[in-house]
Enzyme design. Sequence first.
Site, PDB file in Angstrom:
ATOM      1  N   ASP A  60       0.869  -1.164   0.000  1.00 39.27           N
ATOM      2  CA  ASP A  60       0.000   0.000   0.000  1.00 39.27           C
ATOM      3  C   ASP A  60       0.910   1.219   0.000  1.00 39.27           C
ATOM      4  O   ASP A  60       1.871   1.279   0.765  1.00 39.27           O
ATOM      5  CB  ASP A  60      -0.949   0.014   1.204  1.00 39.27           C
ATOM      6  CG  ASP A  60      -2.165   0.873   0.915  1.00 39.27           C
ATOM      7  OD1 ASP A  60      -2.749   0.739  -0.180  1.00 39.27           O
ATOM      8  OD2 ASP A  60      -2.540   1.709   1.761  1.00 39.27           O
ATOM      9  N   HIS A 162      10.520   5.307  -2.852  1.00 39.93           N
ATOM     10  CA  HIS A 162       9.904   4.687  -1.678  1.00 39.93           C
ATOM     11  C   HIS A 162       9.739   3.179  -1.877  1.00 39.93           C
ATOM     12  O   HIS A 162       9.995   2.384  -0.988  1.00 39.93           O
ATOM     13  CB  HIS A 162       8.555   5.354  -1.419  1.00 39.93           C
ATOM     14  CG  HIS A 162       7.621   5.373  -2.605  1.00 39.93           C
ATOM     15  ND1 HIS A 162       8.033   5.733  -3.870  1.00 39.93           N
ATOM     16  CD2 HIS A 162       6.307   5.026  -2.733  1.00 39.93           C
ATOM     17  CE1 HIS A 162       7.005   5.645  -4.704  1.00 39.93           C
ATOM     18  NE2 HIS A 162       5.963   5.203  -4.052  1.00 39.93           N
TER      19      HIS A 162
HETATM   20  P1  ITT Z   1      -2.967  -2.060  -5.715  1.00 44.16           P
HETATM   21  O1  ITT Z   1      -3.623  -1.637  -4.425  1.00 44.16           O
HETATM   22  O2  ITT Z   1      -3.781  -3.017  -6.509  1.00 44.16           O
HETATM   23  O3  ITT Z   1      -1.542  -2.521  -5.517  1.00 44.16           O
HETATM   24  P2  ITT Z   1      -3.267   0.747  -6.376  1.00 44.16           P
HETATM   25  O4  ITT Z   1      -2.921   1.558  -7.582  1.00 44.16           O
HETATM   26  O5  ITT Z   1      -4.688   0.791  -5.886  1.00 44.16           O
HETATM   27  O6  ITT Z   1      -2.816  -0.756  -6.664  1.00 44.16           O
HETATM   28  P3  ITT Z   1      -2.482   1.790  -3.784  1.00 44.16           P
HETATM   29  O7  ITT Z   1      -3.763   1.321  -3.164  1.00 44.16           O
HETATM   30  O8  ITT Z   1      -1.208   1.530  -3.050  1.00 44.16           O
HETATM   31  O9  ITT Z   1      -2.273   1.138  -5.231  1.00 44.16           O
HETATM   32  O10 ITT Z   1      -2.681   3.308  -4.133  1.00 44.16           O
HETATM   33  C1  ITT Z   1      -1.637   4.175  -4.148  1.00 44.16           C
HETATM   34  C2  ITT Z   1      -1.847   5.234  -5.196  1.00 44.16           C
HETATM   35  O11 ITT Z   1      -0.839   6.209  -4.930  1.00 44.16           O
HETATM   36  C3  ITT Z   1      -1.620   4.730  -6.618  1.00 44.16           C
HETATM   37  O12 ITT Z   1      -2.797   4.395  -7.290  1.00 44.16           O
HETATM   38  C4  ITT Z   1      -0.935   5.946  -7.272  1.00 44.16           C
HETATM   39  O13 ITT Z   1      -1.908   6.836  -7.747  1.00 44.16           O
HETATM   40  C5  ITT Z   1      -0.198   6.588  -6.110  1.00 44.16           C
HETATM   41  N1  ITT Z   1       1.203   6.135  -6.092  1.00 44.16           N
HETATM   42  C6  ITT Z   1       1.755   5.174  -5.308  1.00 44.16           C
HETATM   43  N2  ITT Z   1       3.044   4.999  -5.614  1.00 44.16           N
HETATM   44  C7  ITT Z   1       3.320   5.841  -6.627  1.00 44.16           C
HETATM   45  C8  ITT Z   1       4.454   6.116  -7.393  1.00 44.16           C
HETATM   46  O14 ITT Z   1       5.588   5.435  -7.240  1.00 44.16           O
HETATM   47  N3  ITT Z   1       4.369   7.050  -8.339  1.00 44.16           N
HETATM   48  C9  ITT Z   1       3.227   7.732  -8.552  1.00 44.16           C
HETATM   49  N4  ITT Z   1       2.085   7.525  -7.885  1.00 44.16           N
HETATM   50  C10 ITT Z   1       2.130   6.585  -6.921  1.00 44.16           C
END
Ligand code: ITT
Length: 177
Positions: A60, A162
Site C-alpha cells: 500500500d 519509496h
Molecule cells: P494495488 O492496491 O492493486 O496494488 P493501487 O494503484 O490501488 O494498486 P495503492 O492502493 O497503493 O495502489 O494506491 C496508491 C496510489 O498512490 C496509486 O494508485 C498511485 O496513484 C499513487 N502512487 C503510489 N506509488 C506511486 C508512485 O511510485 N508514483 C506515482 N504515484 C504513486
Amino acid sequence: MISFVTSNKGKFAEARGIFGDLEQKDIGYTEIQADTLEEVAIFGMKEVSSRLQVPVMLEDAGLFIEALQGFPGVYSAYVQKTIGNDGILRLMEGVVDRRAFFKSVVVYAEPGLEPQMFKGIVQGRIGYEARGSLGFGYDPVFYVDERSLGETEIEEKNRISHRAASMLALKEWLDSR
Ligand code: ITT
C-alpha cells in the site's frame, strides 16, 4: 517465486526491476478505510494469505503533501482516479511549501510465517506543472531535485523511490534467512 498481489502495472514493473523473478496476481483484496497505510496493508494481507497459500507480497502506497496535512495519503488511489494530477496542481495553487513524500508499505507472508512489514519513503516536491509520461500516478507532478518522476527512467526511479526502499529491505531480509 513470490506472487505480488496488485492491480497496478506500474508498481509491478518497478517491483520486477528489483526482484527479477516475480509473478503479478491481480486478484484484488479489501482495502479498508483506515488512517494509515500500515493498517490497510496488514488487513489486506490477512485476506490474501488466507486465500493464497504461497509466498506472497502486497503493497500500500501513498503521496503525502506537507501543506495539505498529509493529504491525499491513504486516499491516494481514489484522489488520483477522481481529481488527478490537475486537481493536485489546483489544490497547490498559491502554496509556497511544496514539500511532499511518497511512502510505501510492503507486507510479505508465506505459510507458517508471521507477516513481515517493510517501509520506504522518498522526499520531494510538488511541481508547478506536470512533466513527463514515464511511471504512473502522481509521478509527473512529484519532483526530486529538478526532475519529475515522470521524466525519470524506471532504473533511476528504482534507485531512489519509496518502493525501491521498501522492496530492497524485503529482498535483503529474504536473502539473509
Ligand atoms: P494495488 O492496491 O492493486 O496494488 P493501487 O494503484 O490501488 O494498486 P495503492 O492502493 O497503493 O495502489 O494506491 C496508491 C496510489 O498512490 C496509486 O494508485 C498511485 O496513484 C499513487 N502512487 C503510489 N506509488 C506511486 C508512485 O511510485 N508514483 C506515482 N504515484 C504513486
